[in-house]
Design a protein around this motif. Structure first.
Motif, PDB file in Angstrom:
ATOM      1  N   GLY A   1      -4.211   1.246   3.813  1.00  0.00           N
ATOM      2  CA  GLY A   1      -3.559   2.124   2.839  1.00  0.00           C
ATOM      3  C   GLY A   1      -4.205   2.008   1.477  1.00  0.00           C
ATOM      4  N   MET A   2      -3.687   2.830   0.559  1.00  0.00           N
ATOM      5  CA  MET A   2      -4.162   2.765  -0.824  1.00  0.00           C
ATOM      6  C   MET A   2      -3.356   1.679  -1.549  1.00  0.00           C
ATOM      7  N   VAL A   3      -4.050   0.797  -2.237  1.00  0.00           N
ATOM      8  CA  VAL A   3      -3.378  -0.324  -2.906  1.00  0.00           C
ATOM      9  C   VAL A   3      -2.302   0.217  -3.853  1.00  0.00           C
ATOM     10  N   ASP A   4      -1.086  -0.284  -3.697  1.00  0.00           N
ATOM     11  CA  ASP A   4       0.026   0.169  -4.526  1.00  0.00           C
ATOM     12  C   ASP A   4      -0.266  -0.168  -5.987  1.00  0.00           C
ATOM     13  N   PRO A   5      -0.056   0.785  -6.908  1.00  0.00           N
ATOM     14  CA  PRO A   5      -0.335   0.510  -8.327  1.00  0.00           C
ATOM     15  C   PRO A   5       0.382  -0.738  -8.845  1.00  0.00           C
TER      16      PRO A   5
ATOM     17  N   THR B   1       0.840  -1.200   0.000  1.00  0.00           N
ATOM     18  CA  THR B   1       0.000   0.000   0.000  1.00  0.00           C
ATOM     19  C   THR B   1       0.874   1.249   0.000  1.00  0.00           C
ATOM     20  N   GLU B   2       0.368   2.287  -0.642  1.00  0.00           N
ATOM     21  CA  GLU B   2       1.090   3.564  -0.680  1.00  0.00           C
ATOM     22  C   GLU B   2       0.086   4.683  -0.933  1.00  0.00           C
ATOM     23  N   PRO B   3      -0.124   5.628  -0.070  1.00  0.00           N
ATOM     24  CA  PRO B   3       0.446   5.690   1.291  1.00  0.00           C
ATOM     25  C   PRO B   3      -0.172   4.628   2.205  1.00  0.00           C
ATOM     26  N   SER B   4       0.523   4.358   3.302  1.00  0.00           N
ATOM     27  CA  SER B   4       0.044   3.374   4.283  1.00  0.00           C
ATOM     28  C   SER B   4      -0.179   4.059   5.615  1.00  0.00           C
ATOM     29  N   ALA B   5      -1.048   3.465   6.403  1.00  0.00           N
ATOM     30  CA  ALA B   5      -1.320   4.037   7.728  1.00  0.00           C
ATOM     31  C   ALA B   5      -1.661   2.939   8.709  1.00  0.00           C
ATOM     32  N   GLU B   6      -1.547   3.266   9.982  1.00  0.00           N
ATOM     33  CA  GLU B   6      -2.098   2.406  11.020  1.00  0.00           C
ATOM     34  C   GLU B   6      -3.188   3.192  11.709  1.00  0.00           C
TER      35      GLU B   6
END
Ligand code: PHE
Length: 339
Positions: free
Chosen positions: A282-286, A249-254
């Motif tokens: 997070g947003m799924v990495d492309p 994921t990018e960006p990622s968060a907790e």
């Protein structure tokens, strides 16, 4: 003779069966009555023998009737019976659901109402689905984030075979097999090579989630997860997001929630901070989308993953992970539910 055999074999379980027997043989329109009518028509020399047989038959049928009547009534009301009908019935033990099942069902329920379906996949996975497709670089220390139980060497294409370390592998399988939009959660057991203690175990359970469509944004992620914790932990539960790192994921968060146990007053579950971490997201990495054959220019998505044990700990104030797998009925019986 035929009737004698029938009468002999006759048994009755119910009073109405016995009554049918009486009507057939002994009633005013019954068989015996008919035979006595016939008796009048026979010649005087035959009367003696026929009469004897007939009387015996009649007595036999009557005796059998009395006998069965006797046994039936004695079964229904036996004066010598020791059954006390006023006693309360025997209690029986009702089972209870495992706390992890309760949590899993509740999570599924909440996400179902948001349109998420449930997806499942194998616990024995290849490297591709557990790591490579999820953007874990070859020989990269990121693979060490999850201490993996390897099973055997695999082929060139899919890589080594291992116990899955997260249910993100199910996301890969889902995306490979279908077309967007995807909106699913993946509950399941995962394995990591860790020493067993109150805070770690070699297996645990996750629920991950995936939403891929056109124009899915980070605010969708935040609102979905915010709604989720309001439903699970109650209205007014606070959330906060901290930046983090996951290869996929990018960006990622907790995400942390306000401590539901001490309500911020200070307990050792939230280490006196008032906040507890409950999931990664997070947003799924492309790259992940492309690895699964999805056009990353057209589609975006978010993903999240949480440990069910942790969710249960915070809901039921359980402080030792080992309790979940010890099958101690003293522990399990405390979770009574209607679902
Ligand atoms: N797969 C991650 C883990 O096991 C959790 C996660 C899932 C994080 C999806 C971000 C997005 O820790």
């Amino acid at each position: 003779d035929q009737y004698t055999a029938e009468i002999k074999a006759f048994t009755a379980a119910k009073a109405d069966e016995l009554e049918a027997f009486r009507i057939k043989f002994l009633g005013t329109k019954g068989l015996i009555k008919d035979l006595f009518e016939e008796f009048k028509t026979v010649g005087p020399e035959e009367k003696r023998t026929f009469g004897k047989v007939l009387n015996q038959f009649k007595q036999f049928a009557e005796a059998r009737y009395e006998e069965i009547k006797e046994s039936l009534t004695s079964e229904i009301v036996d004066p010598k019976s020791e059954i006390d009908l006023t006693l309360p019935g025997d209690g029986f033990e009702v089972g209870s659901r495992h706390p992890l099942s309760l949590v899993r069902n509740e999570i599924i329920d909440i996400f179902k109402r948001l349109g998420f379906v449930v997806a499942e996949g194998p616990e024995i996975e290849d490297d591709w689905h557990n790591f490579s497709a999820l953007n874990f670089p070859e020989e990269h220390p990121a693979r060490d984030m999850q201490d993996t139980f390897f099973i055997r060497k695999g082929d060139q294409e899919k890589g080594d075979i291992a116990l899955r370390t997260h249910t993100s592998s199910v996301q890969v399988r889902m995306m490979e097999q279908g077309k967007p939009p995807f909106r699913a959660i993946m509950p399941g057991r995962v394995y990591r090579n860790e020493a067993i203690s109150a805070r770690a175990h070699c297996f645990f359970h996750q629920v991950e989630g995936l939403y891929v469509d056109e124009n899915v944004s980070f605010s969708d992620l935040k609102q979905t997860l915010y709604h989720f914790v309001q439903e699970l932990y109650g209205e007014g539960t606070q959330v906060r997001f901290r930046p983090s790192y996951f290869p996929f994921t990018e960006p990622s968060a907790e995400m942390d929630i306000s401590c539901t146990i001490c309500k911020g007053a200070g307990c050792n579950m939230c280490k006196y901070s008032g906040w507890v971490e409950i999931l990664g997201c997070g947003m799924v990495d492309p790259n992940v989308l492309e690895n699964c054959g999805i056009d990353s220019k057209k589609f975006t998505g978010f993903a999240f993953g949480m440990g069910m044990e942790r969710i249960a700990n915070l809901k039921y104030v359980i402080r030792d992970l080992r309790l979940f797998s010890e099958n101690d009925t003293k522990f399990l019986k405390q979770f009574q539910s209607e679902i």
